[in-house]
Design a protein around this motif. Sequence first.
Motif, short mmCIF file in Angstrom:
data_model
loop_
_atom_site.label_atom_id
_atom_site.label_comp_id
_atom_site.label_asym_id
_atom_site.label_seq_id
_atom_site.Cartn_x
_atom_site.Cartn_y
_atom_site.Cartn_z
N GLU A 101 34.61 51.23 39.62
CA GLU A 101 35.50 51.20 40.78
C GLU A 101 36.74 50.36 40.48
O GLU A 101 37.84 50.66 40.95
CB GLU A 101 34.78 50.56 41.98
N GLU A 138 38.32 50.09 37.80
CA GLU A 138 39.26 50.70 36.84
C GLU A 138 40.11 51.79 37.49
O GLU A 138 40.89 52.46 36.81
CB GLU A 138 38.50 51.28 35.64
N GLU A 159 37.95 48.12 53.14
CA GLU A 159 37.32 46.83 53.37
C GLU A 159 38.19 45.81 52.64
O GLU A 159 38.19 45.75 51.41
CB GLU A 159 35.91 46.87 52.79
N GLY A 198 39.45 42.26 51.38
CA GLY A 198 39.09 40.86 51.13
C GLY A 198 40.35 40.07 50.89
O GLY A 198 41.46 40.60 50.98
N GLU A 199 40.20 38.78 50.54
CA GLU A 199 41.38 37.94 50.28
C GLU A 199 42.02 38.34 48.96
O GLU A 199 43.24 38.45 48.85
CB GLU A 199 40.97 36.47 50.17
N ILE A 200 41.17 38.57 47.96
CA ILE A 200 41.68 38.86 46.62
C ILE A 200 41.48 40.33 46.27
O ILE A 200 42.37 40.98 45.74
CB ILE A 200 41.00 37.95 45.58
N LEU A 201 40.30 40.83 46.55
CA LEU A 201 39.98 42.22 46.21
C LEU A 201 39.71 43.03 47.47
O LEU A 201 39.19 42.49 48.46
CB LEU A 201 38.74 42.28 45.31
N SER A 202 40.05 44.30 47.41
CA SER A 202 39.75 45.20 48.52
C SER A 202 39.06 46.44 48.00
O SER A 202 39.33 46.90 46.89
CB SER A 202 41.03 45.58 49.26
N ARG A 203 38.19 46.98 48.86
CA ARG A 203 37.41 48.15 48.45
C ARG A 203 37.80 49.33 49.33
O ARG A 203 37.78 49.22 50.56
CB ARG A 203 35.92 47.83 48.61
N VAL A 231 38.28 49.70 43.78
CA VAL A 231 38.44 48.28 44.12
C VAL A 231 39.78 47.84 43.53
O VAL A 231 39.98 47.93 42.31
CB VAL A 231 37.27 47.43 43.58
#
Lengths: 133, 290
Positions: A56, A58, A83, A85-90, A103
């Motif tokens: 995900e 990549e 979804e 997040g602060e640094i990563l999102s999905r 991601v």
Amino acid sequence: MNSFNGHILEVETVGNLSLVRVALGKNTQWVSVVLDTPQTAPYLVPGEDIRVLFKETEVILNLQDPNLLSVDNYLKGTVKEVEAGEILSRLVLDTEIGELVAVVGSKSLKRLGLARNMSVLAMVKMNELILAP
Amino acid sequence: MIEINLTKKLRSTGGSMLLDLELKIKKGEFVSLYGVSGAGKTCTLRVLSGLLTPDKGRIVVNGTTWFDAGKKINLSPQQRKIGYVFQDYALFPNMTVRQNLEFALQKGQSKSIVDNLVAIVELGDFLNRKPSTLSGGQQQRVALARALVQRPEILILDEPLSALDHKMRSKLQEYILKVHNAFNLTTILVSHNIGEIVKLSNHIYELHNGRVVREGKALDFFNAERNSAKFRFTGEVIHIEKEEVIYVVSVLVGNSVVKVVTDREEALALTLGDQVFVASKAFNPILERI
């Protein structure tokens, strides 16, 4: 891990490297470069069913012309879920080959203004695709 | 060739189970029996070695009938040419290493086999020591050598390395392969460790409820070698942690812990202690001169 079923269309071998073209859907033909040949991996023949696996993390999301990037594989999708997040999102995308998970950095998510129901291209470099019979 | 075709009704605390086996193991092969606890793996070893008598069927080893229920043939465990190594070393504590090995000699058998085995599993420095002064790995080497003193045709290994740490385990695996080849043995291993099974065996039988439910070549069986990921290890899941929208799974590979980022579904499908393949394409890792 994203996993999609397809079949091999073509195998081009030079030395110990092979470029494998795989049909994943009606409009989706992706390529994978592998350190294998039909001799070392007997499943590398046209017509063979194959799974294509990739992380995900990549997946590159793109809103522009995919031909301006050195990334060979792309697929159109619609954002189904985000979804953040602060640094990563999905993100979950609906595509013609099924649901694809990406991601990406949350800053990219904002910069691109990605949100539900938006159309986006999911791109994956050919060296990131793992082939499994 | 070991041909097993038999049934045996087994009773355990959990009820009864029918061991129903049809196996053909080629001479010189290294096979593993794989499966959950209570699947019938150890019982299979016990019927082969004569410690458990089947209800029906036959066991024929290299043309000799070891067991035939119809013809009432049942060779005693001593008459069957089998070497047995358990997790528990079962050495005589009051004897030295050499005495333990020589005790296994048959009447009139030349002692040269003992010296030969000592050389192969490198026990020369410990011959006059008592087992209690040896490490677990060294004791298991003695047990392995002892199992081969009578020149068996079949070597049976029942979870032989479970009690050892990783380094010791890896070394013992080398010795096992060495004796398997040196003595042209047919070896049957019971192990829960997938890495060990893949490393040692040619063929795997998966048992479930007393039957073989799946078999295949070691490399195909766990579907490991059959993909284009070249950077590949086996390990054990020791920790799973959620970080924002992703999961980080810590995997013990050898003596090192590696961390792998996974998506939710994969992480939730894993349990601590699971054996896993850690794989990546040859294109991803970087190398730096140390």
